[in-house]
Enzyme design. Structure first.
Site: not given
Ligand code: AGP
Length: 610
Positions: A2, A27, A75, A100-101, A483, A487, A490, A506, A605
């Site tokens: 948020c 964000r 969000w 926000n939270g 990584e 990417k 995402e 394996h 973000k």
């Protein structure tokens, strides 16, 4: 997560709030809204279950005039993304609030409020907060006291902006666990989740501390700590300018950030190496005495920052000779663990506001780690304020949700740390010179690898219709593969998993067929022959290989094998370079798929909730 913006001014604030929301879009969010007190003290509100652009269109149809207001991008956590769950939330037309939270005791408060006759129009945890402020305000308290009484009853994390119809020249802000800054203007003041939102109106900021409550009017800012004592917080002048968060001709922020890595790495090194050696003071005036005592390292972080930590572990043990463990913050914080004496607790975070990483640092302080060091990209973030030693990555603002330049600059700082610790544990001056020379060569080598972008785009065309893929690496290139896979998933939404190449047989080898492409990173290092055998195992099962390889690695184009040559690079610095083609690869695949590159679905973000 948020985003919050608020203003108390002499002029109309709708456009300021809207611009602030646009600058917080990076964000991540799913709905947006604004509430403004009109000149005749009506509380006006416009919300949309969509993007800020839709809010802008709605405001063009229904203009809101007034000089005190709050705005929000949501969000979703409690309750789906929808019009009725969008903020600001309003209680009985009197009080409006953005949050926000996460309020952990919202069910208990909701039950109490239902008994008092309050009605609910949303599924959010936030609505109990605005009702509670209203409840205290109708008991004769002014807005400041009502917010103070309310936050004392909240469990969980919050950043709040609150306005009231009966006190139209006042904006109350409060924070605990979620970020909030005050923008200091001339005859006008603002609040926001971060400084970017307010750069068009001010460069002077007050960073609220956990537990702070601010009483903000046009003329004054008065801050109280969690014990309600009036307290001074310094005004800091940001060096960022309003265009710091612009694309500068690039199609996406992510591409701009990938291409700014040579400069970002150079700036991260600036003033931190001299005469072929790392400058110890660059880690702070107390760094030398702290590092002298350290005999092991524990790194904690999330996501991409965690991957940086994993690479550093290889370096820490091989170069500095110190035991090093690395852990995701959300696991660390709830685990009973044995703390080795003389251990440095290292937290890594681009934003410095990641709730899990912050909580891990707080936990580490309780659990008796010898010292703490934070590696961070955002000055004045919570992590930098709470850690004993701080080293900034100086990557500049990173707007794309997919982290790129923050990662490579984290690696640079981690290598500096490894060298400083290594010096105390047998790393010779000649070896240090060699490592520093590698670091200094990075900007040039990064520029060379960026020139591969067009070739990588061609390679990406073969991927855009795939649904699953495997990434392989060995040694310190295994976290690079992790990584790269992160990417790709995402931003392109292609399922990608990374494995240490030797682990393939394996289990995961069972997945390999003509429709499961395998991406590998193959620098010319001591594990190359082992890796090549693993790649043969893939080819033998009909798997198609896409290999980013050193020209001397002896991996050639052949049916089912496509090779993209990466300029020769020495160990141990190879992970920094090999990360970049994987970033570009994910980017080009996602563009071909028409994905939302800078704001991928469901992601934020700055992950300021647990
Ligand atoms: C990276 O591309 C991600 N968006 C994510 O994994 C990120 O690295 C993670 O949330 C940690 O963020 P931080 O570095 O700001 O703490």
């Amino acid at each position: 997560m948020c985003g919050i913006v608020g203003a108390v001014a002499q002029r109309d604030v709708a456009l300021i709030l809207l611009e602030g929301l646009k600058r917080l879009e990076y964000r991540g969010y799913d709905s947006a809204g604004v509430a403004i007190l009109s000149r005749d003290d009506r509380l006006q509100r416009v919300r949309v279950a969509g993007k800020v652009k839709e809010l802008e269109d709605a405001l063009a149809r229904e203009a809101l005039y007034g000089s005190t207001g709050i705005a929000h991008t949501r969000w979703a956590t409690h309750g789906k993304p929808s019009f009725s769950n969008a903020h600001p939330h309003v209680c009985r037309g009197e009080i409006a609030l953005v949050h926000n939270g996460i309020i952990e005791n919202h069910e208990e408060l909701r039950a109490q409020q239902l008994a008092l006759g309050y009605e609910f129009t949303s599924e959010t945890d936030t609505e109990v907060v605005v009702n509670q402020v209203h409840h205290h305000a109708t008991g004769g308290k002014d807005l400041l006291e009502a917010v103070m009484d309310t936050v004392a009853e909240l469990d969980g994390a919050y950043a709040l902006g609150v306005i009231s119809r009966s006190e139209p020249q006042r904006l109350i802000a409060a924070r605990r666990g979620s970020p909030l800054v005050i923008g200091v203007g001339i005859g006008e003041h603002f609040i926001a989740s971060d400084v970017f939102a307010l750069l068009p109106v001010t460069q002077r900021f007050v960073f609220l501390e956990d537990g702070d409550i601010a009483d903000i009017t046009r003329q004054a800012i008065t801050i109280y700590d969690s014990k309600r004592n009036e307290i001074e917080r310094p005004i800091r002048v940001s060096e960022l300018t309003a265009d710091a968060a612009e694309k500068s001709g690039f199609r996406h922020f992510m591409l701009k950030e990938i291409f700014s890595q040579p400069r970002a790495v150079a700036e991260t090194l600036e003033g931190r190496i001299a005469e072929g050696r790392v400058v110890e003071e660059a880690f702070g005036p107390n760094a030398a005495s702290v590092l002298d005592t350290i005999h092991s390292v524990h790194i904690v972080a999330c996501g991409t920052s965690y991957h940086a930590g994993l690479i550093a572990r290889y370096w820490m043990e091989a170069i500095a000779g110190l035991p090093c463990s690395v852990e995701v913050a959300s696991e660390f914080r709830y685990r009973r663990l044995v703390v080795r004496p003389e251990t440095l607790f290292v937290s890594i975070s681009q934003s410095g506001e990641t709730a899990d990483t912050l909580a891990a640092l707080r936990e580490a302080k309780q659990r008796g780690y010898a010292h703490s060091l934070a590696i961070c990209n955002v000055p004045e973030s919570s992590l930098t304020r709470e850690s004993e030693l701080v080293v900034m990555t100086r990557a500049g603002p990173e707007i794309g949700v997919a982290s790129t330049k923050a990662f490579t600059t984290q690696l640079v700082v981690l290598m500096l740390l490894v060298i400083l610790l290594g010096r105390r544990h047998g790393l010779g001056v000649e070896d240090e010179h060699a490592l520093v020379a590698q670091l200094e060569s990075l900007p040039g080598k990064l520029n060379a690898v960026l020139e591969l972008s067009d070739q990588i785009q061609t390679l990406a065309e073969q991927f855009a219709n795939k649904h699953h893929t495997l990434y392989l690496g060995r040694g310190s290139l295994y976290p690079v593969a992790m990584e790269g896979a992160l990417k790709l998933k995402e931003i392109s939404y292609i399922h990608a998993e990374a494995y240490p190449a030797g682990e393939l047989k394996h289990g995961p080898l069972a997945l390999v067929d003509d429709d499961m492409p395998v991406v590998a990173v193959a620098p010319n290092n001591g594990l190359l022959e082992k890796l090549k055998s693993n790649l043969q195992e893939v080819r033998a099962r009909g798997g198609r290989l896409y290999v980013f390889a050193d020209p001397a690695a002896g991996v050639e184009n052949s049916p089912g094998v496509q090779v993209l040559n990466v300029a020769p690079i020495e160990e141990p610095i190879a992970p920094v370079i090999y990360t970049v083609p994987l970033q570009l690869f994910a980017y080009h695949v996602a563009v071909l798929k028409g994905a939302d590159i800078d704001q991928p679905r469901n992601l934020a973000k700055s992950v300021t909730v647990e």
